[in-house]
Enzyme design. Structure first.
Site, PDB file in Angstrom:
ATOM      1  N   LYS A  17      -3.166  -8.058 -14.416  1.00 17.59           N
ATOM      2  CA  LYS A  17      -1.946  -7.332 -14.805  1.00 17.59           C
ATOM      3  C   LYS A  17      -0.831  -8.320 -15.179  1.00 17.59           C
ATOM      4  CE  LYS A  17      -1.695  -5.196 -10.816  1.00 17.59           C
ATOM      5  NZ  LYS A  17      -2.878  -5.812 -10.139  1.00 17.59           N
ATOM      6  N   ARG A  91       2.294   2.505  -6.743  1.00 14.57           N
ATOM      7  CA  ARG A  91       1.014   2.198  -6.121  1.00 14.57           C
ATOM      8  C   ARG A  91       0.563   3.297  -5.175  1.00 14.57           C
ATOM      9  NH1 ARG A  91       1.494  -3.793  -6.348  1.00 14.57           N
ATOM     10  NH2 ARG A  91      -0.432  -4.650  -5.598  1.00 14.57           N
ATOM     11  N   ARG A 130      -7.170 -18.532  -8.417  1.00 14.57           N
ATOM     12  CA  ARG A 130      -5.787 -18.472  -8.936  1.00 14.57           C
ATOM     13  C   ARG A 130      -4.904 -19.537  -8.279  1.00 14.57           C
ATOM     14  NH1 ARG A 130      -2.747 -12.904  -8.933  1.00 14.57           N
ATOM     15  NH2 ARG A 130      -3.387 -12.897  -6.757  1.00 14.57           N
ATOM     16  N   ARG A 162      -1.353 -18.462  -3.443  1.00 14.28           N
ATOM     17  CA  ARG A 162      -0.499 -17.447  -2.811  1.00 14.28           C
ATOM     18  C   ARG A 162      -0.940 -17.200  -1.374  1.00 14.28           C
ATOM     19  NH1 ARG A 162       0.163 -12.421  -6.903  1.00 14.28           N
ATOM     20  NH2 ARG A 162      -0.422 -11.239  -5.043  1.00 14.28           N
ATOM     21  N   ARG A 173      -6.582  -6.136   0.712  1.00 19.03           N
ATOM     22  CA  ARG A 173      -5.821  -5.653  -0.458  1.00 19.03           C
ATOM     23  C   ARG A 173      -6.700  -4.740  -1.306  1.00 19.03           C
ATOM     24  NH1 ARG A 173      -3.977 -11.121  -2.922  1.00 19.03           N
ATOM     25  NH2 ARG A 173      -3.327  -9.856  -4.710  1.00 19.03           N
TER      26      ARG A 173
HETATM   27  P1  AP5 Z   1      -3.376 -12.057 -12.483  1.00 16.34           P
HETATM   28  O1  AP5 Z   1      -2.903 -11.776 -13.868  1.00 16.34           O
HETATM   29  O2  AP5 Z   1      -2.527 -12.920 -11.610  1.00 16.34           O
HETATM   30  O3  AP5 Z   1      -3.785 -10.707 -11.738  1.00 16.34           O
HETATM   31  P2  AP5 Z   1      -2.897  -9.487 -11.209  1.00 16.34           P
HETATM   32  O4  AP5 Z   1      -3.605  -8.229 -11.586  1.00 16.34           O
HETATM   33  O5  AP5 Z   1      -1.475  -9.631 -11.654  1.00 16.34           O
HETATM   34  O6  AP5 Z   1      -3.083  -9.728  -9.658  1.00 16.34           O
HETATM   35  P3  AP5 Z   1      -2.104  -9.678  -8.412  1.00 16.34           P
HETATM   36  O7  AP5 Z   1      -2.919 -10.265  -7.278  1.00 16.34           O
HETATM   37  O8  AP5 Z   1      -0.792 -10.341  -8.697  1.00 16.34           O
HETATM   38  O9  AP5 Z   1      -1.907  -8.185  -8.208  1.00 16.34           O
HETATM   39  P4  AP5 Z   1      -1.567  -7.433  -6.944  1.00 16.34           P
HETATM   40  O10 AP5 Z   1      -1.376  -6.096  -7.490  1.00 16.34           O
HETATM   41  O11 AP5 Z   1      -2.518  -7.536  -5.805  1.00 16.34           O
HETATM   42  O12 AP5 Z   1      -0.294  -8.250  -6.353  1.00 16.34           O
HETATM   43  P5  AP5 Z   1       1.264  -7.981  -6.359  1.00 16.34           P
HETATM   44  O13 AP5 Z   1       1.932  -9.274  -6.530  1.00 16.34           O
HETATM   45  O14 AP5 Z   1       1.629  -6.851  -7.252  1.00 16.34           O
HETATM   46  O15 AP5 Z   1      -4.846 -12.728 -12.632  1.00 16.34           O
HETATM   47  C1  AP5 Z   1      -5.569 -13.155 -11.484  1.00 16.34           C
HETATM   48  C2  AP5 Z   1      -6.303 -14.481 -11.820  1.00 16.34           C
HETATM   49  O16 AP5 Z   1      -7.314 -14.228 -12.793  1.00 16.34           O
HETATM   50  C3  AP5 Z   1      -5.400 -15.571 -12.426  1.00 16.34           C
HETATM   51  O17 AP5 Z   1      -5.817 -16.815 -11.932  1.00 16.34           O
HETATM   52  C4  AP5 Z   1      -5.643 -15.461 -13.948  1.00 16.34           C
HETATM   53  O18 AP5 Z   1      -5.489 -16.714 -14.595  1.00 16.34           O
HETATM   54  C5  AP5 Z   1      -7.093 -14.977 -14.012  1.00 16.34           C
HETATM   55  N1  AP5 Z   1      -7.333 -14.023 -15.109  1.00 16.34           N
HETATM   56  C6  AP5 Z   1      -6.518 -12.985 -15.498  1.00 16.34           C
HETATM   57  N2  AP5 Z   1      -7.092 -12.291 -16.500  1.00 16.34           N
HETATM   58  C7  AP5 Z   1      -8.312 -12.893 -16.740  1.00 16.34           C
HETATM   59  C8  AP5 Z   1      -9.386 -12.606 -17.640  1.00 16.34           C
HETATM   60  N3  AP5 Z   1      -9.303 -11.569 -18.503  1.00 16.34           N
HETATM   61  N4  AP5 Z   1     -10.490 -13.411 -17.614  1.00 16.34           N
HETATM   62  C9  AP5 Z   1     -10.563 -14.456 -16.731  1.00 16.34           C
HETATM   63  N5  AP5 Z   1      -9.577 -14.764 -15.849  1.00 16.34           N
HETATM   64  C10 AP5 Z   1      -8.460 -13.996 -15.848  1.00 16.34           C
HETATM   65  O19 AP5 Z   1       1.497  -7.436  -4.863  1.00 16.34           O
HETATM   66  C11 AP5 Z   1       1.420  -8.273  -3.731  1.00 16.34           C
HETATM   67  C12 AP5 Z   1       1.749  -7.479  -2.462  1.00 16.34           C
HETATM   68  O20 AP5 Z   1       3.096  -6.971  -2.524  1.00 16.34           O
HETATM   69  C13 AP5 Z   1       0.892  -6.220  -2.207  1.00 16.34           C
HETATM   70  O21 AP5 Z   1      -0.326  -6.537  -1.566  1.00 16.34           O
HETATM   71  C14 AP5 Z   1       1.836  -5.394  -1.321  1.00 16.34           C
HETATM   72  O22 AP5 Z   1       1.842  -5.851   0.020  1.00 16.34           O
HETATM   73  C15 AP5 Z   1       3.203  -5.672  -1.929  1.00 16.34           C
HETATM   74  N6  AP5 Z   1       3.566  -4.683  -2.968  1.00 16.34           N
HETATM   75  C16 AP5 Z   1       3.760  -4.931  -4.304  1.00 16.34           C
HETATM   76  N7  AP5 Z   1       4.066  -3.794  -4.962  1.00 16.34           N
HETATM   77  C17 AP5 Z   1       4.084  -2.801  -4.034  1.00 16.34           C
HETATM   78  C18 AP5 Z   1       4.305  -1.391  -4.110  1.00 16.34           C
HETATM   79  N8  AP5 Z   1       4.573  -0.777  -5.269  1.00 16.34           N
HETATM   80  N9  AP5 Z   1       4.218  -0.670  -2.960  1.00 16.34           N
HETATM   81  C19 AP5 Z   1       3.960  -1.261  -1.780  1.00 16.34           C
HETATM   82  N10 AP5 Z   1       3.714  -2.598  -1.628  1.00 16.34           N
HETATM   83  C20 AP5 Z   1       3.770  -3.370  -2.772  1.00 16.34           C
END
Ligand code: AP5
Length: 223
Positions: A17, A91, A130, A162, A173
Site C-alpha cells: 500500500k 480498518r 523491509r 520497523r 497483524r
Molecule cells: P509496503 O509498501 O511497505 O507495504 P504496506 O502495505 O504499506 O505495509 P504496512 O506494513 O505498512 O501496512 P500495515 O497496514 O500493516 O501498517 P501500518 O503502518 O498502516 O511494502 C512492504 C515491503 O514489500 C517493502 O519492503 C516493499 O519494498 C516491498 N514491496 C512492495 N510492493 C512490492 C511488490 N509489488 N513486489 C515486491 N516487493 C514489494 O499500521 C501499523 C500499525 O498501526 C497497525 O498494526 C495498527 O496497530 C496501527 N494502525 C494503523 N492504522 C490503524 C487504524 N486505522 N486503526 C487502528 N490501528 C491502526
C-alpha cells in the site's frame, strides 16, 4: 460533478500500500494520509496519542477506533477539498461508517477503494525484507535494495527494521487483518466502490493497473 479523487487503499500488511501510495501521490497530486505513519510519529514524539497507541502497535493489534477516528478526521478536514489518499484507514466497520458520515456531512463521497491483495506467505516475505529510512523511504533487501547495503540512498543514514516487523508481531497483524479488516471488502463491494489489484505482481505492474482504473473513473466522473 467534481473530479475530486477521494481514495482509500486497503489490503493486508506488507501488500504494498505504501509503495503504491508513493506513486499515486506523484501521479495525481493527492494529499496522502497514512494512519500508520501518523501513529509512528506520535510514538516517536511521545504525545498522548503515541503513549496510548504504542502497546497496541507493538502487539500487532489495532489502536482503538475512537482514538484513530478523531485523529484522522481532523487531518482530513485540515486538507480542504483537494481529494485525499487514505492508507491504513478505515480498518474496521465502525471506522468506515465514521468516515462515510463525516465526508457526507461535507458534501463529499469516496471515489474508490483500492484493494491491493496478496496472500499471507507473500506478505510475510515482503515484511521480513523491509527496511525503512528515517525520511520514510521504504526498501526491500531483495526486490528494492539501496545502492549501498544498509544505508539510505539520499541521506546516507542507516536503514532500520520497523518495531512491528518482527515475525511474531507480523503473524498477529495478519490475524487482526483477517478478523477485523477483511469484512470491509464486502462492505465496499456492496457499495460498488471496490477495485481489486493483484499485489503479488511487480510494483510497476500494480501501479499501471491502478493508474488505468483511476483514469477510467476520472473520465466517468466528468461525463
Ligand atoms: P509496503 O509498501 O511497505 O507495504 P504496506 O502495505 O504499506 O505495509 P504496512 O506494513 O505498512 O501496512 P500495515 O497496514 O500493516 O501498517 P501500518 O503502518 O498502516 O511494502 C512492504 C515491503 O514489500 C517493502 O519492503 C516493499 O519494498 C516491498 N514491496 C512492495 N510492493 C512490492 C511488490 N509489488 N513486489 C515486491 N516487493 C514489494 O499500521 C501499523 C500499525 O498501526 C497497525 O498494526 C495498527 O496497530 C496501527 N494502525 C494503523 N492504522 C490503524 C487504524 N486505522 N486503526 C487502528 N490501528 C491502526
Amino acid at each position: 460533478m467534481s473530479a475530486e479523487l477521494n481514495l482509500v487503499l486497503l489490503g493486508p500488511p506488507g501488500a504494498g500500500k505504501g509503495t503504491q501510495a508513493e506513486r499515486l501521490r506523484a501521479d495525481f497530486s493527492l494529499p496522502y494520509l497514512a494512519t500508520g505513519d501518523m501513529l509512528r510519529k506520535h510514538v516517536k514524539d511521545g504525545t498522548a496519542i503515541g503513549v496510548k497507541a504504542r502497546a497496541y502497535m507493538d502487539a500487532g493489534d489495532l489502536v482503538p477506533d475512537e482514538l484513530i477516528i478523531a485523529m484522522i478526521l481532523e487531518e482530513i478536514d485540515a486538507q480542504g477539498d483537494d481529494g485525499f489518499l487514505l492508507d491504513g484507514f478505515p480498518r474496521t466497520v465502525p471506522q468506515a461508517d465514521a468516515l462515510d458520515e463525516a465526508i457526507a456531512g461535507r458534501g463529499r463521497r469516496l471515489t474508490a477503494v483500492l484493494l491491493i491483495d496478496a496472500d499471507d506467505e507473500c506478505v510475510i516475505k515482503r515484511i521480513s525484507g523491509r527496511r525503512v529510512a528515517a525520511n520514510g523511504r521504504v526498501y526491500h533487501i531483495a526486490s528494492d535494495p539501496p545502492v549501498t547495503e544498509g544505508v539510505d540512498d539520499e541521506e546516507g543514514k542507516p536503514l532500520v527494521q520497523r518495531d512491528d516487523d518482527k515475525p511474531e508481531t507480523v503473524r498477529q497483524r495478519l490475524r487482526t487483518y483477517h478478523e477485523q479488516t477483511v469484512p470491509l471488502i464486502d462492505y465496499y463491494e456492496g457499495r460498488g466502490l471496490l477495485h481489486r489489484f493483484d499485489g503479488s505482481r511487480s510494483p510497476a505492474e500494480v501501479a499501471e493497473h491502478i493508474r488505468a482504473t483511476l483514469s477510467t473513473l476520472r473520465l466517468e466522473e466528468t461525463l
